[in-house]
Design a protein around this motif. Structure first.
Motif, mmCIF file in Angstrom:
data_model
loop_
_atom_site.group_PDB
_atom_site.id
_atom_site.type_symbol
_atom_site.label_atom_id
_atom_site.label_comp_id
_atom_site.label_asym_id
_atom_site.label_seq_id
_atom_site.Cartn_x
_atom_site.Cartn_y
_atom_site.Cartn_z
ATOM 1 N N ASN A 134 0.846 -1.192 0.000
ATOM 2 C CA ASN A 134 0.000 0.000 0.000
ATOM 3 C C ASN A 134 0.882 1.242 0.000
ATOM 4 N N TYR A 135 0.869 1.967 -1.097
ATOM 5 C CA TYR A 135 1.613 3.214 -1.190
ATOM 6 C C TYR A 135 0.628 4.376 -1.097
ATOM 7 N N PRO A 136 0.461 4.956 0.098
ATOM 8 C CA PRO A 136 -0.494 6.055 0.254
ATOM 9 C C PRO A 136 0.010 7.320 -0.438
ATOM 10 N N ASN A 137 -0.867 8.276 -0.615
ATOM 11 C CA ASN A 137 -0.453 9.550 -1.195
ATOM 12 C C ASN A 137 0.210 10.397 -0.108
ATOM 13 N N LEU B 206 10.592 4.389 -1.571
ATOM 14 C CA LEU B 206 9.401 3.538 -1.473
ATOM 15 C C LEU B 206 9.034 3.288 -0.013
ATOM 16 N N GLN B 207 10.045 3.058 0.827
ATOM 17 C CA GLN B 207 9.772 2.801 2.241
ATOM 18 C C GLN B 207 9.284 4.059 2.940
ATOM 19 N N CYS B 208 9.813 5.211 2.562
ATOM 20 C CA CYS B 208 9.301 6.470 3.117
ATOM 21 C C CYS B 208 7.808 6.607 2.830
ATOM 22 N N ILE B 209 7.416 6.281 1.602
ATOM 23 C CA ILE B 209 5.996 6.375 1.244
ATOM 24 C C ILE B 209 5.170 5.416 2.089
ATOM 25 N N GLU B 210 5.651 4.180 2.227
ATOM 26 C CA GLU B 210 4.954 3.225 3.097
ATOM 27 C C GLU B 210 4.800 3.784 4.512
ATOM 28 N N ASN B 211 5.814 4.505 4.964
ATOM 29 C CA ASN B 211 5.820 5.032 6.321
ATOM 30 C C ASN B 211 5.107 6.371 6.453
ATOM 31 N N GLY B 212 4.514 6.857 5.359
ATOM 32 C CA GLY B 212 3.749 8.096 5.421
ATOM 33 C C GLY B 212 4.580 9.359 5.326
ATOM 34 N N MET B 213 5.794 9.252 4.765
ATOM 35 C CA MET B 213 6.655 10.419 4.584
ATOM 36 C C MET B 213 6.859 10.689 3.094
ATOM 37 N N LYS B 214 7.109 11.935 2.739
ATOM 38 C CA LYS B 214 7.270 12.317 1.338
ATOM 39 C C LYS B 214 8.740 12.284 0.944
ATOM 40 N N ASN C 91 13.231 3.447 7.675
ATOM 41 C CA ASN C 91 12.596 2.994 8.915
ATOM 42 C C ASN C 91 13.205 3.656 10.152
ATOM 43 N N ALA C 92 14.516 3.921 10.077
ATOM 44 C CA ALA C 92 15.165 4.586 11.211
ATOM 45 C C ALA C 92 14.615 6.003 11.406
ATOM 46 N N ILE C 93 14.298 6.673 10.299
ATOM 47 C CA ILE C 93 13.704 8.004 10.402
ATOM 48 C C ILE C 93 12.323 7.909 11.041
ATOM 49 N N LEU C 94 11.547 6.917 10.643
ATOM 50 C CA LEU C 94 10.216 6.724 11.212
ATOM 51 C C LEU C 94 10.296 6.479 12.731
ATOM 52 N N ASN C 95 11.320 5.735 13.147
ATOM 53 C CA ASN C 95 11.446 5.340 14.540
ATOM 54 C C ASN C 95 12.120 6.395 15.414
ATOM 55 N N LYS C 96 12.611 7.481 14.793
ATOM 56 C CA LYS C 96 13.369 8.484 15.540
ATOM 57 C C LYS C 96 12.480 9.156 16.582
#
Length: 512
Positions: free
Chosen positions: A74-77, A98-106, A507-512
């Motif tokens: 799922n790649y959200p906008n 691609l992982q940033c998009i999965e994680n909700g980041m642009k 993922n590390a950015i998401l977890n920061k």
């Protein structure tokens, strides 16, 4: 009911589903009719004995129908989400996006080179005219070095992340399903550009951005926190998180970090030549036959020898491949190799390199290994005489310290010039190769021959610089929000490991 077992097949049986079902039934001691379907999970060639076989790991469906596994992400906008700057559009940068998009980041990818389509013209100029565009070449541009350097997906990075996810992303963007099961998966330079373009479209459709012809010329840090980057000496892009995925040939990035007193470290690498044989020699030796069966692919090899305290090893072996000019700057020679998807060229080539340690290049300058690498590449250029003509020598002549009177036909398009490679390579590299090559000939019949050509120099095996990072947060120890990533930072070696490292940084950015 499902059962996973291993079976062996002769090469001509590989595409015969009825034979595979029969072998499954026999192995499971079941009636043939009870094997409704099967799924091949892994496939490899075993050529250790005179009779070459395929080894298959197969999932048998007993008294039930196969249920297709559908890979879906799922790649959200994320057009309005918090931005993450990604410097470099190689496999690390693309998979980080691609992982940033999965994680909700642009993701906003900043790529100094051109898109895959535009790169073709610059590569043609390199091969036909010996002219290097320093911003668009085999190393710089969309997809990174791997796009036009083979697309080999073999890796040992099983503990770094989800290899199957990376492979499935490639398949969902146009790669053949075979890469999911082959022991040595390979896409091919002729197919990878289209796959890379499809990944870019996924990123754009989800609201990400990809900017080409955009070189990072400055990194702005304030009180130990990244704030922005400068692009092309004028534009500024703000972001609190930057993934630095520039590849191992972006020397200006290392120099930029050094000027700004951002910690970098000298790192060992490997140096040598690219060796090319007629593919028929390798096929005959590896498959124990005068001619390769039509049911077998062109053979590969992997060689390693310890010479004193140094390792000598084959690297990036390309069956049915081509030697490519991979310089990124003027007045330097760098060679690499690639293969099309069918691996149907008449030559087999491989980098054959020697370990270079920190003790070989004394000093405290963190750029000393990079400068050493550059000096060797310039020597190779001068020996070739210009226009990317590469210095070369027949194998036995090299070992016996003889200038080759002529050179065998080879795949290196800019051309080769007979040279004494001893005058280019450091003594410890030449001496180690001269010991190892005859020993390799004892491992592979016909390998040690004057039909083989040594082309110099293979120098970009890995980064000669490491950009340090914290093991837990993956951030630079001095600069919060800066995530050194993949090959250019010294943490990966190949498409898959680079892609995994890109995912891990996102993922590390998401977890920061």
């Amino acid at each position: 009911m499902q059962k996973t077992i291993e079976i062996t097949l002769l090469p001509h049986q590989l595409e015969q589903s009825e034979i595979i079902k029969q072998k499954l039934a026999e192995a499971l001691n079941l009636a043939f009719e009870r094997i409704n379907a099967f799924e091949i999970l892994k496939r490899s060639i075993d050529a250790r004995s005179k009779t070459v076989i395929y080894r298959l790991q197969v999932n048998a469906f007993i008294d039930e129908d196969i249920i297709p596994q559908i890979f879906n992400v799922n790649y959200p906008n994320v057009a309005d989400a918090k931005p993450v700057l990604i410097i470099g559009a190689g496999p690390a940068g693309l998979f980080a996006a691609l992982q940033c998009i999965e994680n909700g980041m642009k993701p906003i990818i900043i790529e100094r080179g051109k898109d895959v389509k535009q790169r073709r013209r610059d590569l043609a100029a390199i091969n036909k005219e010996g002219v290097v565009n320093t911003e668009s070449n085999y190393c710089y541009g969309e997809g990174g070095a791997g796009t036009y350097s083979d697309g080999k997906l073999y890796t040992r990075s099983n503990k770094r992340g989800d290899i199957n996810k990376v492979l499935n992303v490639f398949v969902s963007h146009g790669a053949e399903n075979d890469i999911l099961i082959d022991a040595r998966p390979h896409i091919g330079t002729n197919k990878l550009p289209g796959i890379i373009s499809a990944i870019r479209e996924t990123i754009l459709n989800a609201g990400g951005e990809v900017l080409f012809d955009s070189q990072m010329t400055d990194l702005i840090v304030d009180f130990g926190q990244v704030k922005s980057i400068e692009v092309n000496f004028q534009d500024k892009y703000l972001a609190e998180n930057i993934i630095l995925a520039t590849g191992h040939s972006a020397r200006d990035v290392y120099e930029l970090l050094s000027r700004k007193n951002i910690l970098i470290e000298a790192k060992p690498f490997a140096l040598g030549v690219r060796i090319e044989h007629p593919q028929s020699i390798i096929d005959s030796a590896q498959y124990h036959a005068e001619e390769r069966s039509e049911f077998l692919p062109p053979a590969y090899y992997s060689l390693v020898e310890q010479v004193g305290s140094r390792g000598v090893f084959s690297f990036c072996m390309c069956p049915g491949g081509i030697i490519a000019p991979c310089a990124t700057g003027q007045n330097e020679i760098v060679v690499n190799g690639w293969s099309p998807s069918k691996r149907n060229n008449p030559f087999a080539n491989s980098g054959t390199v020697v370990q270079v340690t920190l003790d070989d290049v004394l000093g405290y300058d963190p750029l000393r290994m990079l400068n050493f690498q550059s000096q060797i590449e310039q020597l190779a250029f001068n020996a070739g005489g210009g226009n990317l003509v590469a210095p070369a020598q027949r194998m036995v002549d090299f070992v016996n310290n003889k200038l080759s009177l002529d050179l065998p036909k080879n795949s290196y398009l800019p051309g080769t010039k007979s040279s004494m490679l001893d005058n280019i390579l450091p003594n410890f590299v030449s001496d180690s190769l001269k010991v190892a090559l005859p020993l390799f000939g004892k491992k592979i019949k016909g390998y040690y021959t004057n039909e083989a050509i040594l082309v110099g120099v293979e120098s970009r095996t890995s980064s000669p610089v490491r950009i340090p990072r914290d093991k837990e947060t993956l951030q630079h120890p001095q600069v919060l929000g800066l995530y050194p990533c993949a090959e250019g930072a010294g943490y990966a070696g190949g498409i898959i490991s680079a892609a995994i490292d890109g995912i891990n940084c996102a993922n590390a950015i998401l977890n920061k």
